[in-house]
Motif scaffolding. Structure first.
Motif, PDB file in Angstrom:
ATOM      1  N   ALA A   7       0.821  -1.212   0.000  1.00 51.78           N
ATOM      2  CA  ALA A   7       0.000   0.000   0.000  1.00 51.78           C
ATOM      3  C   ALA A   7       0.855   1.261   0.000  1.00 51.78           C
ATOM      4  CB  ALA A   7      -0.944   0.001   1.201  1.00 51.78           C
ATOM      5  N   GLY A   8       1.963   1.297   0.764  1.00 53.37           N
ATOM      6  CA  GLY A   8       2.730   2.531   0.894  1.00 53.37           C
ATOM      7  C   GLY A   8       4.179   2.446   0.509  1.00 53.37           C
ATOM      8  N   LEU A   9       4.789   1.247   0.581  1.00 55.47           N
ATOM      9  CA  LEU A   9       6.228   1.124   0.369  1.00 55.47           C
ATOM     10  C   LEU A   9       6.563   0.356  -0.895  1.00 55.47           C
ATOM     11  CD1 LEU A   9       7.326   0.285   4.039  1.00 55.47           C
ATOM     12  CD2 LEU A   9       7.115   2.523   2.945  1.00 55.47           C
ATOM     13  N   ASP A  10       5.591   0.199  -1.777  1.00 51.30           N
ATOM     14  CA  ASP A  10       5.831  -0.598  -2.973  1.00 51.30           C
ATOM     15  C   ASP A  10       6.880   0.053  -3.869  1.00 51.30           C
ATOM     16  OD1 ASP A  10       5.490  -2.683  -4.749  1.00 51.30           O
ATOM     17  OD2 ASP A  10       3.888  -1.670  -5.853  1.00 51.30           O
ATOM     18  N   GLU A  11       6.793   1.389  -4.019  1.00 55.68           N
ATOM     19  CA  GLU A  11       7.761   2.098  -4.857  1.00 55.68           C
ATOM     20  C   GLU A  11       7.848   3.541  -4.377  1.00 55.68           C
ATOM     21  OE1 GLU A  11       4.565   3.212  -8.415  1.00 55.68           O
ATOM     22  OE2 GLU A  11       6.162   1.742  -8.784  1.00 55.68           O
ATOM     23  N   PRO A  12       9.035   4.180  -4.535  1.00 57.08           N
ATOM     24  CA  PRO A  12       9.175   5.585  -4.146  1.00 57.08           C
ATOM     25  C   PRO A  12       8.379   6.474  -5.085  1.00 57.08           C
ATOM     26  CG  PRO A  12      11.316   4.485  -4.368  1.00 57.08           C
ATOM     27  CD  PRO A  12      10.294   3.587  -4.979  1.00 57.08           C
ATOM     28  N   PRO A  13       7.946   7.668  -4.671  1.00 61.13           N
ATOM     29  CA  PRO A  13       8.010   8.126  -3.280  1.00 61.13           C
ATOM     30  C   PRO A  13       7.012   7.377  -2.410  1.00 61.13           C
ATOM     31  CG  PRO A  13       6.748   9.668  -4.602  1.00 61.13           C
ATOM     32  CD  PRO A  13       7.292   8.659  -5.570  1.00 61.13           C
ATOM     33  N   TYR A  14       7.438   7.078  -1.179  1.00 62.58           N
ATOM     34  CA  TYR A  14       6.594   6.307  -0.280  1.00 62.58           C
ATOM     35  C   TYR A  14       5.378   7.121   0.149  1.00 62.58           C
ATOM     36  CZ  TYR A  14      10.715   3.329  -0.043  1.00 62.58           C
ATOM     37  OH  TYR A  14      11.764   2.531  -0.352  1.00 62.58           O
ATOM     38  N   LYS A  15       4.298   6.421   0.403  1.00 64.36           N
ATOM     39  CA  LYS A  15       3.029   7.082   0.765  1.00 64.36           C
ATOM     40  C   LYS A  15       2.647   6.695   2.187  1.00 64.36           C
ATOM     41  CE  LYS A  15       1.079   5.186  -2.856  1.00 64.36           C
ATOM     42  NZ  LYS A  15       2.244   4.763  -3.654  1.00 64.36           N
ATOM     43  N   PRO A  16       2.197   7.671   2.974  1.00 63.86           N
ATOM     44  CA  PRO A  16       1.692   7.350   4.313  1.00 63.86           C
ATOM     45  C   PRO A  16       0.427   6.503   4.215  1.00 63.86           C
ATOM     46  CG  PRO A  16       1.222   9.627   3.776  1.00 63.86           C
ATOM     47  CD  PRO A  16       2.101   9.116   2.682  1.00 63.86           C
TER      48      PRO A  16
ATOM     49  N   PRO B   7       4.729   7.564   7.788  1.00 61.27           N
ATOM     50  CA  PRO B   7       3.705   7.286   8.809  1.00 61.27           C
ATOM     51  C   PRO B   7       2.851   6.063   8.467  1.00 61.27           C
ATOM     52  CG  PRO B   7       3.677   9.602   8.148  1.00 61.27           C
ATOM     53  CD  PRO B   7       4.545   8.892   7.166  1.00 61.27           C
ATOM     54  N   LEU B   8       2.568   5.258   9.482  1.00 64.14           N
ATOM     55  CA  LEU B   8       1.580   4.181   9.422  1.00 64.14           C
ATOM     56  C   LEU B   8       0.711   4.333  10.663  1.00 64.14           C
ATOM     57  CD1 LEU B   8       0.364   1.583   8.271  1.00 64.14           C
ATOM     58  CD2 LEU B   8       2.072   0.286   9.552  1.00 64.14           C
ATOM     59  N   TYR B   9      -0.477   4.849  10.477  1.00 60.67           N
ATOM     60  CA  TYR B   9      -1.358   5.160  11.599  1.00 60.67           C
ATOM     61  C   TYR B   9      -2.572   4.228  11.608  1.00 60.67           C
ATOM     62  CZ  TYR B   9       1.264   9.555  12.022  1.00 60.67           C
ATOM     63  OH  TYR B   9       2.247  10.480  12.184  1.00 60.67           O
ATOM     64  N   PHE B  10      -3.120   4.047  12.813  1.00 57.38           N
ATOM     65  CA  PHE B  10      -4.325   3.236  13.009  1.00 57.38           C
ATOM     66  C   PHE B  10      -5.497   4.165  13.307  1.00 57.38           C
ATOM     67  CE2 PHE B  10      -0.780   0.545  13.780  1.00 57.38           C
ATOM     68  CZ  PHE B  10      -1.159  -0.759  13.509  1.00 57.38           C
TER      69      PHE B  10
ATOM     70  N   VAL C 197       4.603  -1.700  11.346  1.00 58.93           N
ATOM     71  CA  VAL C 197       4.872  -0.395  11.948  1.00 58.93           C
ATOM     72  C   VAL C 197       6.371  -0.121  11.974  1.00 58.93           C
ATOM     73  CG1 VAL C 197       4.729   0.954  14.080  1.00 58.93           C
ATOM     74  CG2 VAL C 197       2.753  -0.379  13.312  1.00 58.93           C
ATOM     75  N   GLU C 198       7.133  -1.147  12.328  1.00 61.42           N
ATOM     76  CA  GLU C 198       8.593  -0.992  12.378  1.00 61.42           C
ATOM     77  C   GLU C 198       9.157  -0.723  10.980  1.00 61.42           C
ATOM     78  OE1 GLU C 198      12.545  -3.576  13.711  1.00 61.42           O
ATOM     79  OE2 GLU C 198      10.516  -4.340  14.098  1.00 61.42           O
ATOM     80  N   GLU C 199       8.622  -1.419   9.962  1.00 59.61           N
ATOM     81  CA  GLU C 199       9.098  -1.223   8.597  1.00 59.61           C
ATOM     82  C   GLU C 199       8.824   0.198   8.120  1.00 59.61           C
ATOM     83  OE1 GLU C 199       8.616  -3.370   4.204  1.00 59.61           O
ATOM     84  OE2 GLU C 199       7.036  -3.556   5.712  1.00 59.61           O
ATOM     85  N   TYR C 200       7.635   0.710   8.408  1.00 59.39           N
ATOM     86  CA  TYR C 200       7.307   2.076   7.996  1.00 59.39           C
ATOM     87  C   TYR C 200       8.148   3.093   8.763  1.00 59.39           C
ATOM     88  CZ  TYR C 200       3.444   1.277   4.791  1.00 59.39           C
ATOM     89  OH  TYR C 200       2.698   0.930   3.702  1.00 59.39           O
ATOM     90  N   ALA C 201       8.391   2.823  10.056  1.00 58.49           N
ATOM     91  CA  ALA C 201       9.212   3.744  10.839  1.00 58.49           C
ATOM     92  C   ALA C 201      10.638   3.783  10.301  1.00 58.49           C
ATOM     93  CB  ALA C 201       9.201   3.328  12.312  1.00 58.49           C
TER      94      ALA C 201
END
Length: 661
Positions: free
Chosen positions: A508-517, A549-552, A540-544
């Motif tokens: 969802a967010g880290l598939d390709e740059p630029p990364y998306k929150p 940001p990875l928020y709930f 959460v650790e991977e996004y950090a």
């Protein structure tokens, strides 16, 4: 130790008090509750219903004994004791216990035509059912989904119906298994007894016509304001009685006809075998029998019963509880499923001492019992007494019953069990259910009953587990700067979905740059187990690590407490997706690393949150808004001019505002 002993003593005293109470007695011996209120009106209804059911169960018992490949008298041995036991322990006024088509077919599968094995199977089934009632394990039948039940019953109806063709055609030495049965029937068609075929077809057609007349809605075209005449009322009652007792009527008429012909040394029909008269021998079931001049006993005896010890009791429970609940709902009363298990188990245990093979609830006889106006379980007593009278006085005449008539009775009884109408419905509503139905249906036909049921249950569980392993997710993108991805799960998350969750969140967010929150919307999530929480912690650790940001959002209190107990570093929870979105946008204005921002790209609007006297000025290191930091007011300030764009927007207004997706 003393505390434990004191607690055990207190629980033991409480258990004894509950067990010795009148309430417990009425719960486990229901007759104590309804018998004191019994009256003449209820007696009249029970008498009529009991005699009607008795006239039905006698020919059905004889026919089902043929399905079980046992001597005909065993069908009647199985038809009376269950009525007496259920009157004491049953909780449904409509349910009637006795031989049924499905259980008879399974008895033929496991007893292989040996009465000793069938009686022992009845005892074992009763013990299993009673133990399940004591341990309250009735929920196990819930693992048999409707497609499994329907597919199994449809296949069983086809097997039973095809198995009676040999009686209709008057054929001999036809093998029992479905494939060989069809093969032998067609191979031996030249040997057809045309008298049997004619009598069988005529009997079958008459039975269908009688059933149609009984079930027809005679008031459909009648003026509801015009009262019925006496002749109409009598005629309708006569039609209903003839239709209800059609099996007994057709057997009696054809038996008289065959007996007259037989007395004049005319034998055109194939007759049933001689049936020994009298009451069955009373005693405990034997666990040994003679086979090829050898005694089969002990471990070999039990191994012959095979999976029937486990499968047959479950099917009997399923029939009894399903039909009991259906008629209880129709007649507006409730049954106790645990007590039904106990009643069925005790009935099978006691009946095995009277030469019975396994029994369960009969749908057709239960329907007749209900429509006949039964008022209490005492109606079963009259049905059982009628069967005993038949055993005592008319058993010698059963030898004149034409086999073709019994075949017609069985086919007419099971023809409605084939549920072909569910096939298009399952195709339209949920195609995987149709797959389970077809697989179960074909496996029962070609592999056998126990394998068909196991494969059907297994396939249903696999499909259900696949849904758990890949829960429904909806991924939306909020078109802003930066783009924000919202991942919404539609159900509780369990351990089979652990890898799927990690992959989905990463893509969802880290598939390709630029990364998306990313915001995880937990509005529909009500369950998280340890494996899933561990996977969320890894995400959460991977996004950090990637400074993204990875928020709930929308996490309920119980799940939030679980997440906090897991001590997940950088965990941020928000009450709504809107607040999580605002936090990400605010963080982007302050130059969040990893989201493609730099100082020259910070345009648009930034939000300064006013808390308890504290403000955030330009250049401050901004932290994501926590649930406890959400303020009641905020100001929208242009990052270029410093002009206030909006003020005094309440917290509730923001909560109610829907983010455009």
């Amino acid at each position: 130790m003393a505390v434990v002993l004191k607690k055990c003593k207190r629980n033991g005293v409480k258990l004894v008090q509950e067990t010795c109470s009148v309430r417990f007695l009425k719960k486990r011996l229901p007759i104590v509750a309804w018998l004191p209120r019994y009256n003449l009106e209820k007696f009249q209804g029970d008498l009529i219903a009991g005699l009607t059911v008795g006239l039905t169960v006698i020919p059905q018992g004889l026919a089902y004994a043929a399905v079980a490949e046992l001597p005909l008298q065993y069908g009647l041995y199985s038809a009376f004791m269950g009525c007496f036991i259920y009157c004491l322990f049953g909780t449904s006024k409509d349910v009637t216990l006795g031989p049924t088509a499905i259980i008879s077919l399974m008895t033929a599968e496991y007893a292989k035509g040996e009465p000793t094995l069938a009686i022992a199977l009845c005892l074992c089934a009763g013990l299993v059912q009673f133990a399940m009632g004591v341990l309250q394990l009735g929920f196990l039948v819930n693992f048999m989904a409707f497609p499994v039940i329907s597919g199994y019953m449809s296949a069983a109806a086809l097997i039973i119906g095809c198995g009676q063709l040999k009686l209709i055609f008057g054929l001999k030495n036809v093998r029992r298994s479905f494939i060989w049965n069809i093969y032998d029937t067609f191979r031996k068609l030249p040997e057809t007894n045309h008298w049997d075929l004619t009598l069988g077809i005529i009997s079958f057609v008459i039975l269908l016509i009688m059933k149609w007349l009984k079930d027809r809605n005679w008031d459909k075209d009648r003026d509801p304001f015009t009262p019925l005449t006496t002749r109409q009322r009598v005629g309708r009652k006569a039609v209903w009685l003839i239709g209800t007792g059609r099996n007994a009527l057709i057997v009696i008429v054809t038996t008289i006809l065959a007996g007259i012909l037989f007395s004049n040394n005319i034998k055109p029909f194939t007759m049933t075998k001689d049936v020994p008269p009298g009451f069955p021998k009373v005693g405990p079931p034997s666990f040994s029998y003679q086979h090829n001049n050898q005694t089969v006993e002990g471990e070999e005896f039990l191994s012959n019963l095979g999976a029937g010890i486990a499968v047959l009791p479950l099917i009997a429970i399923l029939e009894t509880i399903a039909y009991g609940k259906a008629f209880a709902s129709r007649n507006k009363y409730r049954i106790d499923a645990t007590q039904e298990l106990l009643a069925l188990g005790i009935a099978n245990i006691v009946s095995s001492f009277f030469g019975s093979y396994p029994m369960s609830c009969s749908c057709s006889r239960t329907a007749i019992n209900s429509t006949s106006g039964v008022r209490t379980p005492l109606g079963g007593i009259f049905a059982g007494l009628l069967v005993i009278l038949a055993l005592a006085f008319i058993m010698p005449y059963f030898r004149y019953i034409p086999s073709a008539v019994l075949g017609a009775v069985i086919i007419a009884s099971v023809i409605n069990m084939f549920e072909y109408q569910v096939i298009p419905k399952q195709w339209r509503i949920h195609k995987p259910d149709l797959l389970v139905w077809m697989v179960c249906f074909l496996c029962v036909l070609f592999l056998g009953i126990q394998f068909g049921i196991l494969v059907g249950v297994g396939l249903g569980l696999v499909i259900e587990l696949y849904g758990l392993a890949k829960p429904g997710t909806k991924v939306d993108t909020i078109d802003c700067c930066p783009k924000i991805v919202v991942v919404k799960f539609d159900k509780g998350l369990s351990f089979p979905a652990s890898d799927f969750i990690v992959t989905t969140i990463h893509d969802a967010g880290l598939d390709e740059p630029p990364y998306k929150p990313v915001i995880l919307d937990f509005a529909h999530v009500s369950h998280l187990d340890f494996s899933v929480i561990r996977s969320l912690a890894l995400s959460v650790e991977e996004y950090a690590t990637n400074n993204t940001p990875l928020y709930f959002a929308c996490v309920n209190r119980d799940l939030e407490a679980k997440l906090k107990k897991a001590s997940i570093k950088n965990l941020q929870c928000f009450p709504t997706v809107q607040l999580a979105t605002e936090a990400i946008l605010d963080e982007g204005v302050h130059g969040c690393i990893g989201m493609g921002f730099n100082e020259g790209q910070n345009r648009g609007t930034r939000r300064i949150t006013l808390g308890t006297g504290a403000t955030r000025e330009d250049g401050d290191v901004h932290q994501p808004i926590l649930m406890t930091e959400v303020s009641l007011d905020h100001l929208d300030v242009s990052s270029d001019t410093g002009e206030v764009l909006q003020n005094h927007t309440s917290h509730s207004d923001r909560d109610n505002h829907e983010t455009t997706v």
